[in-house]
Design an enzyme around this catalytic site. Structure first.
Site, PDB file in Angstrom:
ATOM      1  N   SER A   1       6.380   1.108  -3.725  1.00 45.45           N
ATOM      2  CA  SER A   1       6.155   1.325  -2.300  1.00 45.45           C
ATOM      3  C   SER A   1       7.397   1.915  -1.636  1.00 45.45           C
ATOM      4  O   SER A   1       8.505   1.894  -2.183  1.00 45.45           O
ATOM      5  CB  SER A   1       5.787   0.012  -1.617  1.00 45.45           C
ATOM      6  OG  SER A   1       6.906  -0.867  -1.619  1.00 45.45           O
TER       7      SER A   1
ATOM      8  N   CYS B   1      -0.618   6.990  -6.254  1.00 47.57           N
ATOM      9  CA  CYS B   1       0.288   7.642  -5.317  1.00 47.57           C
ATOM     10  C   CYS B   1      -0.043   9.118  -5.134  1.00 47.57           C
ATOM     11  O   CYS B   1       0.469   9.764  -4.225  1.00 47.57           O
ATOM     12  CB  CYS B   1       1.742   7.487  -5.770  1.00 47.57           C
ATOM     13  SG  CYS B   1       2.131   8.367  -7.288  1.00 47.57           S
TER      14      CYS B   1
END
Length: 497
Positions: free
Chosen positions: A227, A282
């Protein structure tokens, strides 16, 4: 009795002495699959010390032998692909086909690691000055560390340790505590391929264990995928401690649809790229930007989304699996609710998704918003779920401006039949990986994974030539050999003479 996962330290899989254990659960049932330890400081110290000792031996191993280890390893990974994928599916919830793809993309990087000799070749030039030659060597750094995320527990570890080790380094891997069984299996096969037993260390845990690696004086370089917040922490901490770092963080990937794009191709691409792996990629497309009359694709796109059904990993009819955890599901549901409250139109709402026979799964159904604006939370934040935001603009230049205003720059794509539009887009867009009629432009491993802006912190990217540069240092040697009769006086200048 719940299985307690061992760690690979100093060449042996052994149980941790930790008092703190982390439950690893099946996201479709909440059944506890195993418990992973939070490695103790002493275990981390022993792992790093063992890796350092292994490096001192491994750096002397000929590059051809290192390459042959990778060839044996990739053969084992291919032979065990289905078995690895089945285990991966149980702990991540991915469908079996998606899990096999996870493993395969990692195998491709291992195959590239087998070509490491040509990637590590230096340069030479004779007579840079009279009687003086210069050449460069590419040498390993020492002990490298990898911190990997939950969403690709096979592929991303295989991005890291095979190339680092092929370059002559030793490696300490700290995989995600949410699905650590797959990385352990990768390590078992690495030993089976004939790797020296202490060359790869695998420890488990959370932030405390990560910080121990980031601050350890014997760790030379750190690779991270995860993240934004954690990526920023890892990059700052590692570089504050004078380490190399490459940190791959969040994304908000746009797909621009031009009026001349084939509607069926557009719909299929958006369905697969937005909802595949439950949106937990992602490189997932989370924003569709329709230019002009391309907005007519929204109706058939909504209908196609509505046909998707999540399910268990071994359900051949399931489009995708559950979110990784109840917390991840709750965050997605909160963002969906915020999207509605902020004025977006929720054309398809997956908030109340249920799967028959699996009432405790972390299910989120396919969700599609229109009338989304850049000020809304569902646009600004990475949702990491099967949620697509649709925005309509009038021109390609407006689409480019929208994409370039994003703080992220991982991936983007344009669907069009116009070479001119595609060329303009690929030149002007400020994103590191661009697809032309390809929704998820993840490059094959002879190229590098090149996210930009807030999606990446560092200088050298993952796999390909850039990874070899990240895991090595260049040594330049300048030499002169005197003939017996040569006599040279002192040279007091900086110039080579």
């Amino acid at each position: 009795m719940t299985l307690r996962l061992p760690q690979l330290i100093a060449g042996e899989f052994a149980q941790s002495e930790s008092e703190h254990w982390i439950a690893v659960t099946d996201p479709a049932t909440q059944q506890v699959l195993c418990e992973a330890p939070a490695a103790t400081p002493e275990e981390i110290e022993r792992a790093v010390a063992s890796a350092r000792a292994a490096f001192e031996r491994w750096r002397e191993v000929p590059v051809s032998e290192r390459a042959r280890l990778m060839m044996r390893y990739q053969a084992l990974l291919k032979a065990h692909q289905a078995e690895i994928a089945a285990g991966l599916s149980r702990e991540t919830g991915k469908t079996f086909e998606d899990a096999k793809g996870d493993v395969w993309r990692g195998i491709e990087v291992v195959e590239q690691a087998a070509n490491v000799a040509s990637l590590m070749m230096g340069e030479t030039l004779e007579n840079v000055a009279r009687g003086i030659d210069t050449h460069s060597w590419t040498q390993p750094l020492g002990v490298c560390a990898g911190i990997t995320p939950f969403n690709f527990p096979a592929m991303i570890p295989l991005w890291m340790f095979p190339l680092a080790i092929a370059c002559g380094n030793a490696f300490v891997l700290k995989p995600s505590e949410q699905d650590p069984m797959t990385p352990n299996r990768l390590a078992e096969l690495f030993l089976e391929a004939g790797a020296p037993p202490d060359l790869l260390q695998v420890i488990h845990g959370g932030r405390e264990q990560v910080d121990a690696l980031l601050t350890h004086p014997q760790i030379a370089a750190v690779s991270f995928v995860g993240s934004v917040a954690v990526g920023q922490h890892v990059y700052r901490t590692a570089t504050d401690h004078l380490k190399r770092a490459q940190c791959f963080a969040g994304a908000k990937n746009h797909m621009v649809v031009m009026p001349d794009a084939a509607p069926t191709q557009v719909v299929n691409a958006l369905v697969g790229s937005a909802c595949g792996a439950a949106g937990q990629r992602c490189m997932a497309i989370s924003v569709a930007v329709f230019v002009g009359s391309a907005r007519e694709c929204i109706e058939p796109l909504t209908a196609a989304f509505a046909e998707l059904r999540p399910g268990a990993w071994d359900d051949p009819d399931a489009a995708y699996g559950p979110q990784i955890s109840p917390q991840a599901k709750a965050r997605i549901l909160d963002l969906i609710a915020r999207g509605k409250s902020e004025g977006a139109t929720c054309r398809l709402d997956g908030s109340d998704c249920q799967v028959a026979g699996l009432p405790d799964g972390n299910w989120v159904g396919p969700t599609l918003f229109t009338e989304v604006t850049p000020q809304m939370a569902i646009y600004r934040e990475e949702i990491f779920g099967p949620v697509l935001c649709c925005i309509c603009v009038d021109t390609l230049d407006e689409a480019i401006a929208l994409v370039n205003a994003s703080p992220y720059g991982n991936g983007t794509s344009i669907f069009t039949a116009s070479g001119a539009a595609a060329r303009r887009y690929q030149q002007r867009v400020e994103v590191g990986q661009v697809g032309i009629n390809v929704p998820i432009p993840v490059p094959l491993p002879f190229f590098s994974f090149t996210g930009w802006k807030g999606s990446f912190y560092g200088d050298q990217h993952a796999y390909g030539k850039q990874a070899v540069r990240f895991y090595t240092e260049t040594k330049t040697v300048t030499s002169r050999w005197f003939e017996e009769q040569d006599v040279a006086g002192p040279n007091l200048s900086i110039q080579l003479q």
